[in-house]
Design an enzyme around this catalytic site. Structure first.
Site, PDB file in Angstrom:
ATOM      1  N   TYR A 155       0.855  -1.185   0.000  1.00 48.33           N
ATOM      2  CA  TYR A 155       0.000   0.000   0.000  1.00 48.33           C
ATOM      3  C   TYR A 155       0.892   1.237   0.000  1.00 48.33           C
ATOM      4  CZ  TYR A 155      -3.505   3.435   1.374  1.00 48.33           C
ATOM      5  OH  TYR A 155      -4.343   4.523   1.399  1.00 48.33           O
ATOM      6  N   ASP A 243       9.555   3.612   0.665  1.00 52.17           N
ATOM      7  CA  ASP A 243       8.370   4.286   1.201  1.00 52.17           C
ATOM      8  C   ASP A 243       8.341   4.108   2.717  1.00 52.17           C
ATOM      9  OD1 ASP A 243       5.966   5.349   1.839  1.00 52.17           O
ATOM     10  OD2 ASP A 243       4.771   4.091   0.498  1.00 52.17           O
ATOM     11  N   LYS A 270       3.020  11.063   7.948  1.00 45.81           N
ATOM     12  CA  LYS A 270       2.521  10.678   9.283  1.00 45.81           C
ATOM     13  C   LYS A 270       3.274  11.368  10.428  1.00 45.81           C
ATOM     14  CE  LYS A 270       0.384   6.423   7.759  1.00 45.81           C
ATOM     15  NZ  LYS A 270      -1.049   6.462   7.741  1.00 45.81           N
TER      16      LYS A 270
HETATM   17  C1  LIG Z   1       3.533   2.870   3.180  1.00 48.43           C
HETATM   18  C2  LIG Z   1       2.510   3.945   2.945  1.00 48.43           C
HETATM   19  N1  LIG Z   1       2.660   4.781   1.905  1.00 48.43           N
HETATM   20  C3  LIG Z   1       1.779   5.772   1.664  1.00 48.43           C
HETATM   21  C4  LIG Z   1       0.687   5.964   2.476  1.00 48.43           C
HETATM   22  C5  LIG Z   1      -0.292   7.070   2.197  1.00 48.43           C
HETATM   23  O1  LIG Z   1      -0.158   8.073   3.153  1.00 48.43           O
HETATM   24  P1  LIG Z   1      -1.389   9.082   3.438  1.00 48.43           P
HETATM   25  O2  LIG Z   1      -2.445   8.284   4.110  1.00 48.43           O
HETATM   26  O3  LIG Z   1      -0.791  10.144   4.310  1.00 48.43           O
HETATM   27  O4  LIG Z   1      -1.806   9.599   2.114  1.00 48.43           O
HETATM   28  C6  LIG Z   1       0.490   5.120   3.568  1.00 48.43           C
HETATM   29  C7  LIG Z   1      -0.666   5.301   4.457  1.00 48.43           C
HETATM   30  O5  LIG Z   1      -0.912   4.568   5.365  1.00 48.43           O
HETATM   31  C8  LIG Z   1       1.419   4.076   3.801  1.00 48.43           C
HETATM   32  O6  LIG Z   1       1.260   3.215   4.810  1.00 48.43           O
END
Ligand SMILES: Cc1ncc(COP(=O)(O)O)c(C=O)c1O
Length: 428
Positions: A155, A243, A270
């Protein structure tokens, strides 16, 4: 187990008006399905959060919960930390956002780069989704290539490319062209990774990895898989994006540091916003120059609220309150908790996974956990005064000590056994 059951009387008795049902003038719920975020959904009308303090949060029935959701792992210092509140309030009182640069951006960029010494520059966004979307655009522009390697079931937010990583269940509304450009590799399948990249090395712009993918069951990526990705990327001029939207909290240099891997671009969000909307791409200067507006033909990156003073000031305060000693303290609490829970769950058919301050109970050996089972565990946890994410990802926060974490261990253990029921041989 010692657990009291603070929410045992939490039942849908219909006594309160359910705000999910509030309707607009044309008769529809004000929010689709009654929700402002699809990711809140836990299978039934959700309680509402009303206030929080430290590691606790209260719902609209005044039920007190241990907040191990922490707005999906963002609230590294729990709810309403006084120093973060002070920093955010000061920035807010000076004007919530402006249309020329502000000094808070530099402050947070400085703090981030101090922690990520192999990288050079930062571009802020409003979310992790935007950070990943921008990183991919940068990689494509820099390489002149289209294709992206992802790990299956990962994700990376809700941009089109990121959704394509989730497979057919997530790609309604995403064009076939976008999906075609994304190559999902089974988690930790080194040969599949090699085969994919080496079959068309000049077509790949980026390999994007989450080193602890929650959507894929919070399984760890193997060192071999990560090292191979780094080697392939370097050999073929492919951009390696790590990521760390969730995982940055796990080390001073996130999980990249723990794996000893140097990304070309790192995406995060976050925790670096102190509870406010944020995302960031941190990267090597030659790649980040793609968004350098002083350069002719650079990419059009903007965002009315990107780098806004409130998020930046709160984020800077949050990072200052999270030195290596705190990271280690929380990680050790998490490690000890996992060891205890693993013992508690013996015979239940469930296991506990995670790394440091992140933990999640899943059915043994599973990768994709059925949503109804996730929701069942969420409610069983909730009844016991433990708030996790709908997928039951639990995160620790700095206001927690051993006593609070022991409570989390007890409540989660009981909740899992309540779900496991006669599927496992109940202990004691
Ligand atoms: C690994 C990862 N990348 C990207 C995102 C997307 O972040 P956001 O919810 O701030 O758009 C998340 C969200 O949980 C995530 O876990």
């Amino acid at each position: 187990m010692t657990t009291s059951n603070p929410a045992s009387d939490f039942v849908d008795d219909g006594a309160l008006e359910d705000p999910h049902l509030r309707r607009g003038p044309r008769g529809y719920p004000l929010l689709p399905g009654g929700y402002g975020r699809s990711t809140y959904y836990t299978g039934r009308p959700s309680p509402y959060a009303v206030r929080g303090a430290g590691y606790r949060v209260w719902d609209d029935r005044d039920l007190e919960l241990i907040d191990a959701n922490n707005n999906f792992t963002s609230l590294i210092h729990g709810n309403a930390h006084p120093e973060i509140t002070k920093a955010a309030t000061a920035a807010l009182s000076a004007g919530a956002s402006w249309g020329i640069p502000n000094l808070y951006e530099w402050e947070l960029a400085d703090l981030l780069l101090e922690r990520l010494p192999t990288l050079d520059q930062v571009r802020f966004t409003n979310s992790g989704t935007e950070a990943v979307m921008s990183a991919i655009r940068i990689a494509r522009a820099a390489t002149g290539r289209d294709r992206i390697v992802v790990t299956q079931g990962g994700y990376h937010g809700t941009s089109d490319v990121a959704l394509a990583a989730g497979g057919p269940a997530y790609t309604r509304g995403v064009t076939a062209g976008v999906t075609r450009d994304v190559t999902p590799i089974p988690l930790n399948d080194v040969q599949a990774l090699r085969d994919a990249v080496e079959s068309a090395p000049d077509e790949y712009a980026a390999i994007i990895l989450d080193l602890l993918p929650n959507r894929a069951g919070l399984l760890r990526i193997t060192q071999e898989f990560v090292t191979t990705a780094r080697e392939l990327a370097s050999r073929h001029g492919i951009v390696l994006i790590i990521d760390e939207v969730i995982s940055l909290r796990l080390g001073l240099q996130g999980l990249s540091g723990a794996y000893g891997i140097a990304p070309d671009l790192l995406t995060t969000g976050k925790t670096i916003g102190g509870g406010f909307a944020v995302g960031a791409v941190v990267g090597l200067a030659d790649l980040m120059s793609e968004v350098d507006p002083t350069r002719a033909g650079s990419l059009p990156h903007g965002g009315t609220f990107s780098g806004n003073p409130v998020s930046m000031a709160a984020g800077a305060a949050a990072l200052r309150l999270y030195p290596e000693s705190e990271i280690e303290r929380l990680n050790t609490l998490g490690d000890v908790a996992r060891a205890t829970i693993q013992g508690n769950l013996a015979g239940s058919g469930w296991e506990i996974r995670g790394w440091g301050s992140l933990l999640r109970a899943v059915p043994e050996g599973s990768q994709k956990v059925p949503e109804d089972l996730q929701h069942k565990l969420w409610w069983e946890s909730y009844y016991r005064g433990l708030l996790g994410s709908p997928a039951n990802l639990l995160s620790l926060s700095t206001p927690m000590d051993k006593g609070v974490v022991d409570d989390i261990v007890d409540r989660l253990t009981d909740a899992v056994w309540a779900v496991a029921g006669n599927q496992g041989a109940r202990r004691d």
